[in-house]
Design a protein around this motif. Structure first.
Motif, PDB file in Angstrom:
ATOM      1  N   HIS A  78       7.134  -1.649  24.098  1.00  0.00           N
ATOM      2  CA  HIS A  78       6.975  -0.483  24.450  1.00  0.00           C
ATOM      3  C   HIS A  78       7.069  -0.141  25.866  1.00  0.00           C
ATOM      4  O   HIS A  78       7.587   1.084  26.197  1.00  0.00           O
ATOM      5  CB  HIS A  78       5.251  -0.050  24.440  1.00  0.00           C
ATOM      6  CG  HIS A  78       4.961   0.292  22.801  1.00  0.00           C
ATOM      7  ND1 HIS A  78       3.810  -0.540  22.428  1.00  0.00           N
ATOM      8  CD2 HIS A  78       5.062   1.022  22.247  1.00  0.00           C
ATOM      9  CE1 HIS A  78       3.525  -0.064  21.200  1.00  0.00           C
ATOM     10  NE2 HIS A  78       4.370   0.902  21.189  1.00  0.00           N
ATOM     11  N   VAL A 115       3.160   2.092   2.339  1.00  0.00           N
ATOM     12  CA  VAL A 115       3.682   2.628   3.527  1.00  0.00           C
ATOM     13  C   VAL A 115       5.420   2.079   3.370  1.00  0.00           C
ATOM     14  O   VAL A 115       5.543   0.900   3.362  1.00  0.00           O
ATOM     15  CB  VAL A 115       3.085   1.735   4.595  1.00  0.00           C
ATOM     16  CG1 VAL A 115       3.644   2.413   5.915  1.00  0.00           C
ATOM     17  CG2 VAL A 115       1.578   2.494   4.749  1.00  0.00           C
ATOM     18  N   GLU A 172       5.947  -7.890  21.608  1.00  0.00           N
ATOM     19  CA  GLU A 172       5.208  -7.307  22.843  1.00  0.00           C
ATOM     20  C   GLU A 172       4.697  -8.492  23.633  1.00  0.00           C
ATOM     21  O   GLU A 172       3.187  -8.554  23.886  1.00  0.00           O
ATOM     22  CB  GLU A 172       4.180  -6.569  22.451  1.00  0.00           C
ATOM     23  CG  GLU A 172       4.702  -5.510  21.171  1.00  0.00           C
ATOM     24  CD  GLU A 172       3.958  -4.315  21.421  1.00  0.00           C
ATOM     25  OE1 GLU A 172       3.113  -4.034  22.287  1.00  0.00           O
ATOM     26  OE2 GLU A 172       3.994  -3.279  20.446  1.00  0.00           O
ATOM     27  N   PRO A 181       8.295   3.933  19.008  1.00  0.00           N
ATOM     28  CA  PRO A 181       7.168   4.467  19.155  1.00  0.00           C
ATOM     29  C   PRO A 181       6.166   3.550  18.287  1.00  0.00           C
ATOM     30  O   PRO A 181       6.802   2.924  17.344  1.00  0.00           O
ATOM     31  CB  PRO A 181       7.009   5.853  18.727  1.00  0.00           C
ATOM     32  CG  PRO A 181       8.297   6.236  18.060  1.00  0.00           C
ATOM     33  CD  PRO A 181       9.271   5.069  18.510  1.00  0.00           C
ATOM     34  N   SER A 182       5.019   3.568  18.479  1.00  0.00           N
ATOM     35  CA  SER A 182       4.108   2.900  17.656  1.00  0.00           C
ATOM     36  C   SER A 182       4.522   3.109  16.176  1.00  0.00           C
ATOM     37  O   SER A 182       4.361   4.497  15.659  1.00  0.00           O
ATOM     38  CB  SER A 182       2.629   3.147  18.103  1.00  0.00           C
ATOM     39  OG  SER A 182       1.642   2.321  17.314  1.00  0.00           O
ATOM     40  N   GLY A 183       4.370   2.183  15.257  1.00  0.00           N
ATOM     41  CA  GLY A 183       4.445   2.547  13.869  1.00  0.00           C
ATOM     42  C   GLY A 183       5.889   2.676  13.358  1.00  0.00           C
ATOM     43  O   GLY A 183       6.093   2.929  12.330  1.00  0.00           O
ATOM     44  N   ALA A 184       6.948   2.391  14.257  1.00  0.00           N
ATOM     45  CA  ALA A 184       8.258   2.893  13.987  1.00  0.00           C
ATOM     46  C   ALA A 184       8.737   1.395  13.146  1.00  0.00           C
ATOM     47  O   ALA A 184       9.697   1.700  12.523  1.00  0.00           O
ATOM     48  CB  ALA A 184       9.158   2.964  15.336  1.00  0.00           C
ATOM     49  N   GLY A 185       8.226   0.502  13.097  1.00  0.00           N
ATOM     50  CA  GLY A 185       8.517  -0.810  12.255  1.00  0.00           C
ATOM     51  C   GLY A 185       9.121  -2.002  13.058  1.00  0.00           C
ATOM     52  O   GLY A 185       9.785  -2.956  12.421  1.00  0.00           O
ATOM     53  N   LYS A 186       8.900  -2.059  14.426  1.00  0.00           N
ATOM     54  CA  LYS A 186       9.132  -3.190  15.190  1.00  0.00           C
ATOM     55  C   LYS A 186       8.708  -4.443  14.767  1.00  0.00           C
ATOM     56  O   LYS A 186       9.372  -5.384  14.412  1.00  0.00           O
ATOM     57  CB  LYS A 186       9.087  -2.767  16.756  1.00  0.00           C
ATOM     58  CG  LYS A 186       9.389  -1.399  17.331  1.00  0.00           C
ATOM     59  CD  LYS A 186       8.961  -1.521  18.820  1.00  0.00           C
ATOM     60  CE  LYS A 186       7.582  -1.493  19.228  1.00  0.00           C
ATOM     61  NZ  LYS A 186       7.021  -0.041  18.565  1.00  0.00           N
ATOM     62  N   SER A 187       7.339  -4.518  14.532  1.00  0.00           N
ATOM     63  CA  SER A 187       6.751  -5.747  14.318  1.00  0.00           C
ATOM     64  C   SER A 187       7.332  -6.202  12.581  1.00  0.00           C
ATOM     65  O   SER A 187       7.307  -7.438  12.626  1.00  0.00           O
ATOM     66  CB  SER A 187       5.360  -5.647  14.196  1.00  0.00           C
ATOM     67  OG  SER A 187       4.822  -5.519  15.627  1.00  0.00           O
ATOM     68  N   THR A 188       7.291  -5.073  12.022  1.00  0.00           N
ATOM     69  CA  THR A 188       7.857  -5.321  10.720  1.00  0.00           C
ATOM     70  C   THR A 188       9.445  -6.046  10.741  1.00  0.00           C
ATOM     71  O   THR A 188       9.391  -7.176   9.802  1.00  0.00           O
ATOM     72  CB  THR A 188       7.759  -3.972   9.650  1.00  0.00           C
ATOM     73  OG1 THR A 188       6.652  -3.584   9.841  1.00  0.00           O
ATOM     74  CG2 THR A 188       8.234  -4.601   8.214  1.00  0.00           C
ATOM     75  N   GLU A 229       7.419 -11.738   6.580  1.00  0.00           N
ATOM     76  CA  GLU A 229       7.478 -10.562   5.217  1.00  0.00           C
ATOM     77  C   GLU A 229       8.899 -10.662   4.952  1.00  0.00           C
ATOM     78  O   GLU A 229       9.862 -10.929   5.430  1.00  0.00           O
ATOM     79  CB  GLU A 229       7.418  -9.360   5.938  1.00  0.00           C
ATOM     80  CG  GLU A 229       6.025  -8.849   6.532  1.00  0.00           C
ATOM     81  CD  GLU A 229       5.117  -8.628   5.510  1.00  0.00           C
ATOM     82  OE1 GLU A 229       5.285  -8.621   4.409  1.00  0.00           O
ATOM     83  OE2 GLU A 229       3.904  -8.416   5.946  1.00  0.00           O
ATOM     84  N   ALA A 289       7.896   0.948   5.944  1.00  0.00           N
ATOM     85  CA  ALA A 289       7.982   0.614   7.293  1.00  0.00           C
ATOM     86  C   ALA A 289       9.328   0.452   7.679  1.00  0.00           C
ATOM     87  O   ALA A 289       9.584   0.812   8.748  1.00  0.00           O
ATOM     88  CB  ALA A 289       7.401  -0.829   7.492  1.00  0.00           C
ATOM     89  N   ASN A 325       0.925  -1.176   0.001  1.00  0.00           N
ATOM     90  CA  ASN A 325       0.018   0.132   0.104  1.00  0.00           C
ATOM     91  C   ASN A 325       0.838   1.145   0.169  1.00  0.00           C
ATOM     92  O   ASN A 325       0.378   2.303   0.307  1.00  0.00           O
ATOM     93  CB  ASN A 325      -1.016  -0.190   1.158  1.00  0.00           C
ATOM     94  CG  ASN A 325      -0.145   0.047   2.473  1.00  0.00           C
ATOM     95  OD1 ASN A 325       0.907  -0.015   2.492  1.00  0.00           O
ATOM     96  ND2 ASN A 325      -0.949  -0.116   3.628  1.00  0.00           N
TER      97      ASN A 325
HETATM   98  N1  LIG Z   1       0.821  -5.547   6.506  1.00  0.00           N
HETATM   99  C1  LIG Z   1       0.787  -4.435   6.298  1.00  0.00           C
HETATM  100  N2  LIG Z   1       0.329  -3.483   5.213  1.00  0.00           N
HETATM  101  C2  LIG Z   1       0.712  -2.293   5.068  1.00  0.00           C
HETATM  102  N3  LIG Z   1       1.255  -1.483   6.138  1.00  0.00           N
HETATM  103  C3  LIG Z   1       1.701  -2.135   7.257  1.00  0.00           C
HETATM  104  C4  LIG Z   1       1.314  -3.530   7.224  1.00  0.00           C
HETATM  105  N4  LIG Z   1       1.960  -3.680   8.585  1.00  0.00           N
HETATM  106  C5  LIG Z   1       2.333  -2.594   9.118  1.00  0.00           C
HETATM  107  N5  LIG Z   1       2.337  -1.605   8.222  1.00  0.00           N
HETATM  108  C6  LIG Z   1       2.659  -0.348   8.389  1.00  0.00           C
HETATM  109  O1  LIG Z   1       3.932   0.013   8.471  1.00  0.00           O
HETATM  110  C7  LIG Z   1       4.395   0.553   9.616  1.00  0.00           C
HETATM  111  C8  LIG Z   1       5.191   0.019  10.651  1.00  0.00           C
HETATM  112  O2  LIG Z   1       4.359  -0.995  11.248  1.00  0.00           O
HETATM  113  P1  LIG Z   1       4.777  -2.017  12.665  1.00  0.00           P
HETATM  114  O3  LIG Z   1       3.545  -2.816  12.580  1.00  0.00           O
HETATM  115  O4  LIG Z   1       6.017  -2.862  12.180  1.00  0.00           O
HETATM  116  O5  LIG Z   1       4.984  -0.953  13.673  1.00  0.00           O
HETATM  117  P2  LIG Z   1       5.176  -1.275  15.127  1.00  0.00           P
HETATM  118  O6  LIG Z   1       6.551  -0.569  15.450  1.00  0.00           O
HETATM  119  O7  LIG Z   1       5.289  -2.889  15.382  1.00  0.00           O
HETATM  120  O8  LIG Z   1       4.157  -0.705  15.910  1.00  0.00           O
HETATM  121  P3  LIG Z   1       3.307  -0.995  17.244  1.00  0.00           P
HETATM  122  O9  LIG Z   1       4.351  -0.674  18.508  1.00  0.00           O
HETATM  123  O10 LIG Z   1       2.082  -0.035  17.215  1.00  0.00           O
HETATM  124  O11 LIG Z   1       3.098  -2.348  17.196  1.00  0.00           O
HETATM  125  C9  LIG Z   1       3.198   1.259  10.093  1.00  0.00           C
HETATM  126  O12 LIG Z   1       3.020   2.554   9.371  1.00  0.00           O
HETATM  127  C10 LIG Z   1       2.021   0.329   9.696  1.00  0.00           C
HETATM  128  O13 LIG Z   1       0.853   0.956   9.353  1.00  0.00           O
END
Ligand SMILES: Nc1ncnc2c1ncn2[C@@H]1O[C@H](COP(=O)(O)OP(=O)(O)OP(=O)(O)O)[C@@H](O)[C@H]1O
Ligand SMILES: [Mg+2]
Lengths: 226, 295
Positions: A196, A16, A164, A37-44, A53, A18, A14
Motif C-alpha cells: 500500500h 466475490v 505487504e 486499494p484495499s480489496g483490489a485483488g493483490k493478495s489473490t 488459489e 477478485a 462466495n
Molecule cells: N478466501 C476468500 N474468500 C472469499 N473472498 C475473498 C477471499 N480472499 C479475498 N476475498 C475477496 O476478494 C477481494 C480481493 O481480496 P484481496 O485480498 O486479493 O485484496 P487485496 O488487494 O490484497 O486487499 P488488501 O490491500 O486489503 O490486502 C476482496 O473483495 C476480498 O474480500
C-alpha cells in the motif's frame, strides 16, 4: 520469462470477483511492485503465484509450466522454487532465529551438513549476526521480518514473493527491509511485492503494476526510473 | 523413508509432545477413558455371551423309550440317533440308573422309592445333546417321531423363551458396543483435531515452503501412534487390574457367576483394545490432518 498470466479471472466460492481478466508477464530478474486499494485483488494474485488459489478461468505459467493443470503432488516442487515473505512474519515462536531458518531447509530435505553453513550465510546477509539464538518474541518487528526474509531466501528461490512485508513496520524500518529486498533482487532473484505504501514505491526505480477492482489499471515504471 | 528423515520425524514428534504437554495429556486421558469404557463393555458382553452359551449348551433332549423294546432295538435306535447330523452326543441312561438319580434327590436315604412304588416306574432313556442348541426343538420333534420312542422332553416352552431372551441380549449388547465405539471414535477424533488445529499455522507454513504431505504427516502419525498406544495401554492396565480383582472377590464370595478367566481369551481382548487404540490414533490423525493439508 518466469511468470505468465493469461486472461486470469478469479471468483471466490462466495461469489466475490477478485480478479477479472488479468494478463501479465514477469521476466527473470525483475522487481515488481503490486499496488492498488484495499480489496483490489493483490493478495489473490500473489496467492496464485504459489498456487494457494487457482484461477477460475485463464492460464498461469511459471518457468513455462502450467500451474493450473499441475498435479497436487507437483505443487511442493513448484513452491521450492519460491520464497514467501508474510506481513505477519509467520515465525515459529518456539524455535530460535537459526532454527526458524533451518526449518525451511529441513522441510525441503536439505542435507544436514549443508544446513548450518547456509543458515549462517543468510543470517549474515540479512544483518542478524549475533541474534541466532534469540527467539522471535525477543526481536523487534523489523528484525522478525529479516528472519522471515532469511527463511524465504535460504533455499535460493527463483522468485521471492512478499505480500505487504512492511505492512506492520514503521517507515524507517520499512526502508531497511526494502534495501534488503533490493539487494536480494540485485543478486538475481525475481521479486514480486504487494504494498500500500506509495512512499516506499515512489523513491524506487521499479516496475509498478496497479490493480483496481480486479483489473490492471496501469503497468509502468516509477518516474525516477525513466 | 530415509533414516535421516525417520530420525527427524521421531525427534519432531517427541518435541511436539513435550511442547504441547497439556494437550498431549488431554488426548491420552480421553483415549484411556474411551477405551476403558469400551473395554469394560466388551468384557461384560463377552461374559454375558459366555454365560448364555453355557445355558444353551446345557440344554438336552430326554427321549424315553418304550418298555417293550429288546436290547438290540435299543442299540439300533441309539445308532440311528447318533447318525443324525444335528446330534452331538447320546448317552444311554438305563431305568435303574434313572431311579437311582431320582432316589438321590430325596434327602432321606431311608425312603426307598422302589419299595414304596412297588416296582421301578421309570423307562430307559437317552440324554441327547444337539450340535447347535438352537436346533433343540426341531431335533426333539424329529426324534419323537422315531419308532420305539415313547416320549420326548426338552423343556418345551422354556427353551423357546430362553432363545428369545438370549437373542435380544446379544442384539442389544452389540448395539451398545457399536454406539460406544462410535462415541470413542468421535471423542478421539475431536481431541486430535484440536491438537492439530493448534498447529495449523505451522502446517500452513510447511506447505508453503514446499513440504510434501507425507513429510508433514509422519511426525503427526508418530504422535498419534504414541498417544493412542499410551492411552490404550493405560486403559488396559486399569481394566486388567479391575477385572482380576473382580474375579478374585467373586471367587471368595458366595456368588457363582461363571466369569471368563482364561488368560488367552483375556489377552486377545486386551490386544484387540490396544490395536484399536493405536489404529484410532492414526486414523484420527489422518482424517483430521487432510483438511489442513489442502493448501
Ligand atoms: N478466501 C476468500 N474468500 C472469499 N473472498 C475473498 C477471499 N480472499 C479475498 N476475498 C475477496 O476478494 C477481494 C480481493 O481480496 P484481496 O485480498 O486479493 O485484496 P487485496 O488487494 O490484497 O486487499 P488488501 O490491500 O486489503 O490486502 C476482496 O473483495 C476480498 O474480500
Ligand atoms: Mg492483501
Amino acid at each position: 520469462m518466469l511468470v505468465q498470466f493469461y486472461n486470469v479471472s478469479k471468483v471466490y466460492p462466495n461469489g466475490v470477483k477478485a480478479l477479472n481478466d488479468i494478463s501479465i508477464k514477469i521476466e527473470r530478474g525483475e522487481f515488481i511492485f503490486l499496488m492498488g486499494p484495499s480489496g483490489a485483488g493483490k493478495s489473490t494474485l500473489i496467492k496464485m503465484l504459489f498456487r494457494e488459489e487457482v484461477p477460475t478461468r485463464g492460464q498461469i505459467f511459471v518457468a513455462n509450466r502450467s500451474i493450473v493443470r499441475m498435479k497436487r503432488s507437483e505443487v511442493p516442487q513448484l513452491r521450492r522454487n519460491m520464497g514467501i515473505v508474510f506481513q505477519d512474519f509467520k515465525l515459529l515462536e518456539n524455535k530460535t532465529v537459526a532454527e526458524n531458518i533451518a526449518f525451511a531447509m529441513k522441510v525441503v530435505g536439505s542435507k544436514t551438513k549443508d544446513i548450518r553453513p547456509r543458515v549462517n550465510e543468510v543470517i549474515q546477509m540479512v544483518g542478524l549476526k549475533g541474534k541466532e539464538k534469540s527467539f522471535p518474541g525477543q526481536l523487534s518487528g523489523g528484525e522478525q521480518q529479516r528472519v522471515g526474509i532469511a527463511r524465504a531466501i535460504v533455499n535460493r528461490p527463483l522468485l521471492l514473493i512478499a505480500d505487504e512485508p512492511s505492512g506492520n513496520l514503521d517507515m524507517d524500518t520499512a526502508h531497511g527491509i526494502m534495501d534488503l529486498l533490493y539487494d536480494i533482487n540485485y543478486k538475481g532473484t525475481t521479486v514480486v511485492m504487494a504494498t500500500h505504501a506509495w512512499d516506499l514505491v515512489r523513491t524506487a526505480r521499479k516496475r509498478v503494476v496497479t490493480l483496481e477492482a480486479g483489473r490492471i489499471s496501469s503497468d509502468t515504471y516509477t518516474p525516477e526510473f525513466i | 523413508m530415509k533414516i535421516k528423515d525417520f530420525v527427524y520425524f521421531v525427534q519432531e514428534a517427541i518435541k511436539s509432545l513435550s511442547r504441547n504437554r497439556l494437550l498431549s495429556i488431554a488426548t491420552v486421558t480421553t483415549m484411556a477413558i474411551s477405551i476403558l469404557i469400551l473395554g469394560a463393555a466388551l468384557l461384560m458382553t463377552i461374559n454375558a455371551d459366555n454365560f448364555m452359551n453355557r445355558l444353551e449348551s446345557d440344554l438336552e433332549i430326554i427321549a424315553f423309550l418304550d418298555n417293550s423294546l429288546t436290547k438290540t432295538q435299543v442299540e439300533d435306535i441309539k445308532t440311528d440317533i447318533e447318525n443324525m447330523a444335528a446330534v452331538k452326543s447320546v448317552v444311554f441312561v438305563p431305568r435303574e440308573q434313572a431311579l437311582e438319580n431320582l432316589q438321590k434327590k430325596f434327602a432321606d436315604k431311608d425312603y426307598d422309592l422302589e419299595k414304596v412304588v412297588g416296582k421301578n416306574p421309570l423307562p430307559d432313556c437317552y440324554e441327547i445333546k444337539a450340535e447347535n442348541p438352537q436346533n433343540v426343538s426341531n431335533l426333539a420333534q424329529e426324534i419323537s417321531n422315531m419308532p420305539g420312542i415313547y416320549k420326548v422332553n426338552y423343556g418345551q416352552g422354556v427353551v423357546e423363551r430362553l432363545f428369545q431372551v438370549t437373542k435380544w441380549v446379544r442384539i442389544i449388547s452389540i448395539g451398545f458396543i457399536v454406539l460406544l465405539a462410535m462415541g470413542a471414535v468421535f471423542l478421539i477424533a475431536t481431541t486430535i483435531r484440536l491438537a492439530i488445529f493448534a498447529r495449523r499455522k505451522e502446517i500452513y507454513l510447511m506447505k508453503l515452503i514446499g513440504a510434501t504431505d507425507w513429510f508433514i504427516r509422519w511426525p503427526f502419525f508418530l504422535e498419534g501412534i504414541i498417544l493412542g498406544s499410551l492411552g490404550s495401554l493405560i486403559s488396559i492396565v486399569l481394566l486388567a487390574w479391575g477385572y482380576s480383582s473382580l474375579i478374585s472377590s467373586l471367587q471368595t464370595s458366595l456368588f457363582f457367576i461363571p466369569l471368563i478367566y482364561q488368560q488367552s481369551q483375556l489377552i486377545n481382548v486386551y490386544l484387540a483394545l490396544f490395536a484399536t487404540g493405536s489404529l484410532l490414533g492414526v486414523m484420527g490423525t489422518y482424517i483430521s490432518l487432510n483438511k489442513f493439508l489442502d493448501v
